[in-house]
Design an enzyme around this catalytic site. Structure first.
Site, PDB file in Angstrom:
ATOM      1  N   TYR A 165      -4.621   4.069   6.228  1.00 31.35           N
ATOM      2  CA  TYR A 165      -5.099   3.072   7.198  1.00 31.35           C
ATOM      3  C   TYR A 165      -6.420   3.523   7.835  1.00 31.35           C
ATOM      4  O   TYR A 165      -7.315   2.709   8.055  1.00 31.35           O
ATOM      5  CB  TYR A 165      -4.062   2.843   8.298  1.00 31.35           C
ATOM      6  CG  TYR A 165      -2.855   2.054   7.848  1.00 31.35           C
ATOM      7  CD1 TYR A 165      -2.816   0.665   7.992  1.00 31.35           C
ATOM      8  CD2 TYR A 165      -1.749   2.675   7.296  1.00 31.35           C
ATOM      9  CE1 TYR A 165      -1.708  -0.060   7.584  1.00 31.35           C
ATOM     10  CE2 TYR A 165      -0.641   1.963   6.892  1.00 31.35           C
ATOM     11  CZ  TYR A 165      -0.628   0.591   7.036  1.00 31.35           C
ATOM     12  OH  TYR A 165       0.463  -0.131   6.627  1.00 31.35           O
TER      13      TYR A 165
ATOM     14  N   LYS B 143       0.847  -1.195   0.000  1.00 29.81           N
ATOM     15  CA  LYS B 143       0.000   0.000   0.000  1.00 29.81           C
ATOM     16  C   LYS B 143       0.872   1.229   0.000  1.00 29.81           C
ATOM     17  O   LYS B 143       1.996   1.139   0.502  1.00 29.81           O
ATOM     18  CB  LYS B 143      -0.953   0.011   1.190  1.00 29.81           C
ATOM     19  CG  LYS B 143      -0.347  -0.258   2.575  1.00 29.81           C
ATOM     20  CD  LYS B 143       0.804   0.526   3.105  1.00 29.81           C
ATOM     21  CE  LYS B 143       0.688   2.017   3.265  1.00 29.81           C
ATOM     22  NZ  LYS B 143       1.959   2.634   3.786  1.00 29.81           N
TER      23      LYS B 143
HETATM   24  P1  NAD Z   1      12.340   1.971   2.254  1.00 26.71           P
HETATM   25  O1  NAD Z   1      12.757   3.331   1.913  1.00 26.71           O
HETATM   26  O2  NAD Z   1      12.812   1.393   3.531  1.00 26.71           O
HETATM   27  O3  NAD Z   1      12.764   0.965   1.090  1.00 26.71           O
HETATM   28  C1  NAD Z   1      12.542   1.267  -0.272  1.00 26.71           C
HETATM   29  C2  NAD Z   1      13.358   0.346  -1.120  1.00 26.71           C
HETATM   30  O4  NAD Z   1      13.174   0.719  -2.486  1.00 26.71           O
HETATM   31  C3  NAD Z   1      14.870   0.418  -0.835  1.00 26.71           C
HETATM   32  O5  NAD Z   1      15.407  -0.870  -0.863  1.00 26.71           O
HETATM   33  C4  NAD Z   1      15.405   1.232  -2.005  1.00 26.71           C
HETATM   34  O6  NAD Z   1      16.734   0.889  -2.344  1.00 26.71           O
HETATM   35  C5  NAD Z   1      14.446   0.839  -3.124  1.00 26.71           C
HETATM   36  N1  NAD Z   1      14.376   1.837  -4.193  1.00 26.71           N
HETATM   37  C6  NAD Z   1      14.416   1.568  -5.497  1.00 26.71           C
HETATM   38  N2  NAD Z   1      14.351   2.684  -6.219  1.00 26.71           N
HETATM   39  C7  NAD Z   1      14.304   3.704  -5.358  1.00 26.71           C
HETATM   40  C8  NAD Z   1      14.253   5.115  -5.522  1.00 26.71           C
HETATM   41  N3  NAD Z   1      14.201   5.696  -6.732  1.00 26.71           N
HETATM   42  N4  NAD Z   1      14.220   5.883  -4.403  1.00 26.71           N
HETATM   43  C9  NAD Z   1      14.215   5.321  -3.175  1.00 26.71           C
HETATM   44  N5  NAD Z   1      14.266   3.970  -2.961  1.00 26.71           N
HETATM   45  C10 NAD Z   1      14.312   3.177  -4.047  1.00 26.71           C
HETATM   46  O7  NAD Z   1      10.745   1.948   2.183  1.00 26.71           O
HETATM   47  P2  NAD Z   1       9.780   0.886   2.868  1.00 26.71           P
HETATM   48  O8  NAD Z   1       9.382   1.383   4.209  1.00 26.71           O
HETATM   49  O9  NAD Z   1      10.322  -0.473   2.758  1.00 26.71           O
HETATM   50  O10 NAD Z   1       8.460   1.052   1.935  1.00 26.71           O
HETATM   51  C11 NAD Z   1       8.315   0.376   0.707  1.00 26.71           C
HETATM   52  C12 NAD Z   1       6.817   0.248   0.383  1.00 26.71           C
HETATM   53  O11 NAD Z   1       6.189  -0.471   1.427  1.00 26.71           O
HETATM   54  C13 NAD Z   1       6.072   1.578   0.304  1.00 26.71           C
HETATM   55  O12 NAD Z   1       5.093   1.505  -0.708  1.00 26.71           O
HETATM   56  C14 NAD Z   1       5.398   1.707   1.632  1.00 26.71           C
HETATM   57  O13 NAD Z   1       4.200   2.461   1.605  1.00 26.71           O
HETATM   58  C15 NAD Z   1       5.114   0.278   1.971  1.00 26.71           C
HETATM   59  N6  NAD Z   1       5.070   0.033   3.433  1.00 26.71           N
HETATM   60  C16 NAD Z   1       4.048  -0.687   3.938  1.00 26.71           C
HETATM   61  C17 NAD Z   1       3.994  -0.949   5.296  1.00 26.71           C
HETATM   62  C18 NAD Z   1       2.903  -1.805   5.857  1.00 26.71           C
HETATM   63  O14 NAD Z   1       2.732  -1.853   7.062  1.00 26.71           O
HETATM   64  N7  NAD Z   1       2.163  -2.514   5.015  1.00 26.71           N
HETATM   65  C19 NAD Z   1       4.979  -0.450   6.146  1.00 26.71           C
HETATM   66  C20 NAD Z   1       6.041   0.272   5.587  1.00 26.71           C
HETATM   67  C21 NAD Z   1       6.070   0.507   4.225  1.00 26.71           C
END
Ligand code: NAD
Length: 359
Positions: free
Chosen positions: A215, A130
């Site tokens: 949420y 999401k």
């Molecule tokens: P994060 O920043 O920790 O990780 C993002 C990942 O994407 C990294 O590995 C990064 O290297 C990669 N990436 C690739 N291209 C990129 C770019 N151009 N810029 C930045 N990063 C890039 O983020 P996250 O917290 O893991 O979130 C990822 C997804 O998961 C999002 O859509 C977020 O909304 C979702 N999320 C959901 C929940 C949940 O509870 N369901 C919790 C956190 C995040």
């Protein structure tokens, strides 16, 4: 103390989530579908990969990363063979890999569409984090891509597998406290690093609303079982430098066709907002925290709620695997993500135009 459901009732409220008895139990070992995680950031590292060590029908089979240094670390930690490791350029070769059944897209929001479309084209089912996308248009394209490829698409709405949230959904839908009248819901936290992708419009699509306000929106939608018909919203920005590109705090109201009204908020400015309370004719029920990974707490006007603390990601993935193995519909399909995107676009439109928006 409100009467607690017995085990059977509890399982039925789980709506087929991870702890439900498996129908694939005839074999000695349940079949595990292979998942490839795309994007090895915070969520994949701290929640999803650990959850995949506990799942019954899902296993971590592959990774897709743009950071070469992560390949070795993940391969060693999780025993992932080299042939199941891809980068963003080689990703399409996943089509030839029978170890991978599902691609789980865990990238910044605006990249969800591209990787969902490429995964579907490669013949893989898709679980997408999401918010599903950053626009209604992208969400529709993702649904169409998976439909055309005859692959399933589900969105990572983990709360829809979480026992406290499911119990509140049951209390609302079965009118245990009478007809629902009003919902208060909010989710926010203090956003840290000013350079993160979450604050860049091109990658995030929006700020607090896209990230966590969703949420509270979801909760209103699964409690009522309805789509909002009228939305009005206001944005408050106290730090126009840090939040130059995305929303900082949004307050919004929704009216549902049955007459239920919802009063919601989201913020990147401060922590501690993580709740909902639903008011019905004969009482109320509430969760606080409502959307955390663990430690959800629930109360009603008749007493406390008490349920098992589960791994929501394991439940979400095993449910999706079962949907694939048994060819069933997911309770969180792409269409569910699209409905949130429609409401989110209406919230932004109301802020832009300063008027209420009919959805
Ligand atoms: P994060 O920043 O920790 O990780 C993002 C990942 O994407 C990294 O590995 C990064 O290297 C990669 N990436 C690739 N291209 C990129 C770019 N151009 N810029 C930045 N990063 C890039 O983020 P996250 O917290 O893991 O979130 C990822 C997804 O998961 C999002 O859509 C977020 O909304 C979702 N999320 C959901 C929940 C949940 O509870 N369901 C919790 C956190 C995040």
């Amino acid at each position: 103390m409100i009467a607690q459901p017995n085990r059977r009732q509890f399982l039925s409220t789980m709506a087929g989530a991870a702890i439900a008895p498996t129908i694939i139990a005839a074999d000695t070992k349940p079949k595990k579908l292979g998942y490839a995680l795309v994007g090895l950031g915070g969520l994949s590292t701290n929640q999803i990969a650990p959850a995949l060590q506990t799942t019954q029908h899902s296993r971590l089979a592959g990774i897709v990363t743009g950071t070469p240094a992560k390949e070795k670390v993940w391969a060693e930690k999780y025993g992932i063979p080299e042939k199941n490791i891809y980068n963003y350029e080689t990703f399409d070769q996943i089509a030839d890999n029978p170890d991978i059944d599902v691609v789980y897209v865990v990238l910044p929001n605006s990249m969800h569409r591209e990787f969902t479309e490429r995964a579907a084209k490669a013949g893989k089912h898709v679980l997408c984090e999401k918010p599903m996308a950053t626009s209604v248009n992208d969400a529709e394209a993702m649904i169409a891509a998976c439909k055309n490829a005859k692959r399933k698409l589900a969105i990572g709405y983990r709360c829809q597998f979480e026992p406290y949230n499911l119990e509140c959904k049951r209390l609302a839908r079965e009118k245990v406290f009478g007809d629902l009248r009003m919902i208060d819901a909010g989710f926010g936290f203090r956003s840290g690093n000013p350079n993160q992708w979450r604050l860049k419009h091109a990658l995030a699509g929006g700020g607090a609303l896209m990230d966590v306000g969703i949420y509270a929106l979801q909760a209103c939608r699964y409690l009522t079982g309805e789509e909002p018909s009228v939305i009005s919203a206001t944005e408050v920005k106290t730090d126009p430098v840090k939040f130059k590109e995305v929303d900082e705090t949004i307050l919004w109201n929704m009216t549902f066709p049955s007459g239920v009204v919802a009063n919601c908020n989201t913020t990147y400015k401060f922590s501690g907002v993580n709740r909902f309370r639903a008011f019905a004719d004969n009482g109320w029920f509430s969760l606080e925290p409502a959307y955390s990974y663990h430690g959800i707490k629930g109360r009603t006007s008749k007493g406390e709620l008490s349920f098992e603390d589960i791994d929501q990601f394991a439940a979400e993935m095993d449910d999706f695997s079962r949907c694939i193995l048994e060819d069933k519909d997911s309770i969180v399909p792409g269409e569910e993500g699209l409905k949130d995107m429609i409401a989110i676009e209406a919230i932004y439109k109301s802020i832009r135009t300063g008027t209420e928006v009919k959805v």
